[in-house]
Design a protein around this motif. Structure first.
Motif, PDB file in Angstrom:
ATOM      1  N   VAL A 115      -0.929  -1.791   8.462  1.00 45.41           N
ATOM      2  CA  VAL A 115      -1.564  -2.428   8.247  1.00 45.41           C
ATOM      3  C   VAL A 115      -2.314  -1.399   6.623  1.00 45.41           C
ATOM      4  CG1 VAL A 115      -3.516  -4.444   7.126  1.00 45.41           C
ATOM      5  CG2 VAL A 115      -2.183  -4.533   9.077  1.00 45.41           C
ATOM      6  N   PRO A 116      -2.218  -1.487   5.688  1.00 40.36           N
ATOM      7  CA  PRO A 116      -2.815  -0.767   4.743  1.00 40.36           C
ATOM      8  C   PRO A 116      -3.134  -1.165   3.899  1.00 40.36           C
ATOM      9  CG  PRO A 116      -0.769  -2.157   3.392  1.00 40.36           C
ATOM     10  CD  PRO A 116      -0.573  -2.436   4.860  1.00 40.36           C
ATOM     11  N   ALA A 117      -4.735   0.304   3.884  1.00 36.11           N
ATOM     12  CA  ALA A 117      -5.735  -0.321   3.398  1.00 36.11           C
ATOM     13  C   ALA A 117      -6.549  -0.564   1.933  1.00 36.11           C
ATOM     14  CB  ALA A 117      -7.425   0.841   3.406  1.00 36.11           C
ATOM     15  N   PHE A 118      -7.124  -1.628   1.823  1.00 35.67           N
ATOM     16  CA  PHE A 118      -7.452  -2.750   0.032  1.00 35.67           C
ATOM     17  C   PHE A 118      -8.556  -1.549  -0.657  1.00 35.67           C
ATOM     18  CE2 PHE A 118      -8.366  -5.028  -2.819  1.00 35.67           C
ATOM     19  CZ  PHE A 118      -7.418  -5.489  -3.749  1.00 35.67           C
ATOM     20  N   PRO A 119      -8.409  -1.141  -1.658  1.00 35.65           N
ATOM     21  CA  PRO A 119      -7.938  -1.102  -2.982  1.00 35.65           C
ATOM     22  C   PRO A 119      -7.174   0.488  -2.699  1.00 35.65           C
ATOM     23  CG  PRO A 119      -9.051  -1.327  -3.807  1.00 35.65           C
ATOM     24  CD  PRO A 119     -10.097  -1.324  -1.952  1.00 35.65           C
ATOM     25  N   THR A 120      -5.776   0.647  -2.258  1.00 38.54           N
ATOM     26  CA  THR A 120      -5.603   2.022  -1.720  1.00 38.54           C
ATOM     27  C   THR A 120      -3.863   2.432  -2.253  1.00 38.54           C
ATOM     28  OG1 THR A 120      -4.447   1.769   0.581  1.00 38.54           O
ATOM     29  CG2 THR A 120      -7.028   2.592  -0.230  1.00 38.54           C
ATOM     30  N   VAL A 121      -3.272   3.333  -2.549  1.00 41.59           N
ATOM     31  CA  VAL A 121      -2.368   3.339  -2.994  1.00 41.59           C
ATOM     32  C   VAL A 121      -1.481   2.993  -1.681  1.00 41.59           C
ATOM     33  CG1 VAL A 121      -0.966   5.453  -4.342  1.00 41.59           C
ATOM     34  CG2 VAL A 121      -3.280   4.955  -4.831  1.00 41.59           C
ATOM     35  N   SER A 122      -1.647   3.317  -1.065  1.00 44.75           N
ATOM     36  CA  SER A 122      -0.488   2.958   0.111  1.00 44.75           C
ATOM     37  C   SER A 122      -0.378   1.715   0.710  1.00 44.75           C
ATOM     38  CB  SER A 122      -1.747   3.963   1.548  1.00 44.75           C
ATOM     39  OG  SER A 122      -3.011   2.912   1.784  1.00 44.75           O
ATOM     40  N   GLU A 123      -1.202   0.824  -0.883  1.00 50.20           N
ATOM     41  CA  GLU A 123      -0.597  -0.267  -0.292  1.00 50.20           C
ATOM     42  C   GLU A 123       1.078  -0.920  -0.640  1.00 50.20           C
ATOM     43  OE1 GLU A 123      -2.546  -4.876  -1.170  1.00 50.20           O
ATOM     44  OE2 GLU A 123      -3.013  -3.060  -1.992  1.00 50.20           O
ATOM     45  N   VAL A 124       1.409   0.369  -0.909  1.00 51.08           N
ATOM     46  CA  VAL A 124       2.643   0.015  -1.898  1.00 51.08           C
ATOM     47  C   VAL A 124       4.145   0.038  -0.654  1.00 51.08           C
ATOM     48  CG1 VAL A 124       3.508   2.295  -1.628  1.00 51.08           C
ATOM     49  CG2 VAL A 124       4.620   1.235  -3.690  1.00 51.08           C
TER      50      VAL A 124
END
Length: 516
Positions: free
Chosen positions: A461-470
């Motif tokens: 799960v990518p952290a929000f809001p980070t660019v890794s959410e891509v």
């Protein structure tokens, strides 16, 4: 020559750059007496003329460009970069070209150092010519590792000696900003140095024989870099080249260039960023049956295959597997372990991803191009897959649609692409282009080397809001496209791009470039 005139060690390493240092570190830590031979600075090309100084020049340039675009900050960026301060920062990052700190590290690790030019002199023999003209003769009980790296490869232009062109070394160590700079090349050195020196105030023209920049990366990434270079004022001349180059001498001492299309330009300096050649032309290869000046060929343990006895190793750039500092250090860790385990009689595990095999060279070579925007890539590109006949699904996503990217820059421009093996449902390639994407690269490298299935990646799960959410958006795009394909029954209707199938055992794409 009697034995008392020969110094004997378990391991001899030629070259004290990052690769040689890491080989020596591994063998010394395993209890093998190790000596390292270096003709220049301990720390090598990367520390003083490539990775470190180039990034020291580029970081202020990228930071300035990003700040100048950001609301509320742009008004505070009222002038150009302080070139003198940037160059001073560069000098500090390379320790003013003083290697004392590196020498102290060697001493702390119990590694002997001999300064001078080392040459092979037969089986497990090395002769060193020292700076004072003396000769030191060395013998290795177990191994000699050649880690001499590469040098700039210059094109066959007449009169180069009188032109006094820059190579990557001069480009990263120049004491002042040239007023006018021409760059011949389209690879990593060319685009990074165009980015840095333009930001520092030079007028820059980049002359490329190729039809685009960075021909080994995904085209979308190269196009983003080209757009930003043009916006910064760099003149890009594709499909061209230099016919003649002459340094006029006199008060301005300019370099006069004639291009293939008949255009003539005058610059203060000419940077030739046209590739790399192995530093093997004067290291005694002929004494062990190899051709002077050639690249080495090794197996996946980095043992030279053309020399009998499993005592000669070629590690890093000299074996041409992946001309990148971090990849050379990876090879060095493996080669050092191979040498130590062979010396102790332990069996080697050379299976895929085994302890003694450099599998990552073939499957997952990561690299960052530190331009505006950054490019980060690992594994296959679409062109690599097509050449190899690999079946892949191509998934694209606009990074600017991710909340974390908009927080970083409300006008964020960038793109992500992953390549998926549809049968094994694992990622085999990834490319990111955009501000700050270098920090996405290791997650992609882990996904590829770990062969993590898409079903498992859903739980990362990518952290929000980070660019890794891509990462989440890429998986959603692939899931939704696949679901639509099942409903419609027509892969073409959901724009699924497929490339022909081949086997898994394929050498991955070549490294993006051979330099910083």
């Amino acid at each position: 020559m009697s034995d008392e005139n020969i110094q004997t060690y378990d391991v001899i390493v030629l070259g004290a750059g990052p690769v040689g240092e890491n080989v020596a570190d591994r063998t010394s830590a395993a209890g093998l007496s190790t000596v390292i031979v270096e003709s220049e600075l301990v720390g090598g090309e990367c520390s003083y003329w490539a990775c470190e100084p180039s990034k020291a020049l580029l970081r202020p340039a990228l930071l300035h460009a990003e700040a100048a675009r950001f609301p509320g900050v742009a008004n505070a960026v009222t002038g150009p970069l302080d070139a003198r301060a940037v160059l001073k920062h560069r000098d500090r990052m390379v320790a003013d070209w003083n290697d004392q700190g590196q020498v102290e590290w060697l001493e702390s690790a119990g590694i002997a150092l001999i300064r001078g030019h080392g040459r092979l002199d037969g089986v497990r023999q090395v002769t060193v010519e020292t700076p004072d003209g003396g000769i030191v003769r060395l013998r290795a009980r177990h191994a000699v590792a050649v880690c001499t790296g590469t040098r700039a490869a210059l094109p066959p232009l007449p009169g180069l000696d009188t032109v006094r062109p820059w190579t990557s070394r001069e480009a990263t160590s120049a004491p002042e900003v040239p007023r006018r700079l021409a760059i011949l090349g389209a690879g990593v050195v060319a685009v990074e140095m165009a980015t840095a020196w333009r930001a520092l105030g030079a007028e820059v023209v980049l002359i490329a024989r190729e039809p685009r920049l960075l021909t080994r990366v995904e085209p979308f990434a190269a196009e983003l870099v080209a757009d930003r270079l043009r916006a910064a004022g760099v003149e890009l001349r594709f499909g061209s080249g230099i016919v003649t180059a002459e340094r006029a001498g006199g008060p301005d001492d300019g370099v006069h260039l004639s291009l293939h299309d008949g255009v003539r330009i005058v610059v203060d300096e000419l940077l030739l960023a046209t590739g790399r050649a192995p530093r093997t032309d004067d290291i005694g290869l002929e004494t062990v049956g190899l051709a002077s000046g050639d690249w080495f060929t090794t197996d996946d343990t980095f043992t030279v295959t053309a020399v009998e006895g499993e005592w000669l190793y070629a590690v890093g750039d000299v074996n041409r597997r992946a001309l990148l500092t971090h990849q050379g250090k990876y090879q060095a860790r493996i080669a050092g372990t191979v040498i130590a385990d062979r010396a102790s009689g332990r069996a080697l595990d050379t299976s895929l991803w085994g302890r003694h095999a450099g599998t990552a060279d073939l499957v997952a070579v990561p690299q960052v191009v530190f331009t505006d925007p950054e490019i980060a890539a690992v594994g296959l590109t679409t062109e690599d897959a097509a050449r190899a006949g690999r079946t892949v699904d191509v998934v694209d996503y606009d990074i600017g649609r991710v909340a974390g990217a908009l927080q970083q820059d409300p006008d964020y421009r960038g793109q992500a692409r992953i390549l998926i093996d549809p049968e094994r449902r694992v990622i085999v390639g990834a490319t990111f282009a955009g501000a700050g994407v270098a920090e996405l690269l290791h997650s992609a490298t882990i996904a590829i080397t770990g062969e993590i299935t898409l079903d498992r990646l859903w739980h990362a799960v990518p952290a929000f809001p980070t660019v890794s959410e891509v990462w989440l958006r890429l998986l959603e795009t692939y899931r939704d496209r696949s679901a639509k394909s099942l409903i419609v029954g027509d892969a073409a209707s959901c724009e699924r791009r497929r490339l022909r199938h081949s086997t898994l055992a394929v050498r991955a794409r070549r490294p993006l470039a051979s330099e910083p």
